[in-house]
Design a protein around this motif. Structure first.
Motif, PDB file in Angstrom:
ATOM      1  N   PRO A  88     -11.184  -0.935  16.853  1.00 31.99           N
ATOM      2  CA  PRO A  88     -12.801  -1.547  16.474  1.00 31.99           C
ATOM      3  C   PRO A  88     -12.912  -2.688  17.203  1.00 31.99           C
ATOM      4  O   PRO A  88     -14.076  -3.032  17.741  1.00 31.99           O
ATOM      5  N   LYS A 110     -20.813   1.396  12.706  1.00 30.26           N
ATOM      6  CA  LYS A 110     -20.246   2.365  12.197  1.00 30.26           C
ATOM      7  C   LYS A 110     -21.063   3.582  12.192  1.00 30.26           C
ATOM      8  O   LYS A 110     -22.142   3.424  11.881  1.00 30.26           O
ATOM      9  N   ARG A 115     -15.715   5.005  13.833  1.00 31.42           N
ATOM     10  CA  ARG A 115     -15.679   3.573  13.393  1.00 31.42           C
ATOM     11  C   ARG A 115     -16.847   2.687  13.891  1.00 31.42           C
ATOM     12  O   ARG A 115     -17.215   1.899  13.270  1.00 31.42           O
ATOM     13  N   ARG A 116     -16.956   2.707  15.215  1.00 30.64           N
ATOM     14  CA  ARG A 116     -17.866   2.047  16.038  1.00 30.64           C
ATOM     15  C   ARG A 116     -18.411   3.000  16.912  1.00 30.64           C
ATOM     16  O   ARG A 116     -17.791   3.487  17.619  1.00 30.64           O
TER      17      ARG A 116
END
Length: 133
Positions: A88, A110, A115-116
């Motif tokens: 990330p 997110k 997660r990203r």
């Protein structure tokens, strides 16, 4: 079979690839010019030093590009170069570098699938998607 994006620039391919080396940690494998090639007769003399074909390696993947002959380059549409990043923090750094001087179309954050994730158009007009699952 291997699939590689092939990007066309309006005279700034070398500048873009040099930027991607710094932003993405890539390496330029080759950069051939119009000058001295059979294609030299198909571009004006001031275009001789422009890039006829370039190849950039990024973590074992290949991105290819060229300076389109004058008057033939069009703004990219209907696609994005998608980068899959495992970390990330690295995703954030890569996104910030590509967005610098460009346009953020979806801020990196997110999401329900990653997660990203973020989208931008870089300073050279190339659309990017950064994904960190």
């Amino acid at each position: 079979m291997q699939v590689n994006p092939y990007l066309l620039y309006n005279g700034n391919c070398e500048e873009a690839f040099n930027y991607y080396v710094r932003a993405l940690g890539g390496k330029v494998d080759m950069m051939a010019r119009y000058q001295g090639s059979p294609a030299a007769d198909h571009v004006p003399p001031e275009w001789a030093s422009k890039v006829m074909h370039a190849q950039l390696s990024i973590d074992g993947e290949v991105l290819m590009a060229a300076d389109a002959p004058p008057g033939t380059a069009k703004p990219p549409a209907g696609f994005a170069v998608s980068l899959q990043v495992e970390d990330p923090a690295k995703a954030d750094r890569v996104f910030a570098a590509l967005a610098d001087g460009g346009e953020i179309t979806m801020p990196i954050d997110k999401t329900f699938w990653a997660r990203r994730f973020g989208m931008c158009v870089d300073r050279f007009g190339i659309p990017w998607m950064i994904n960190c699952e």
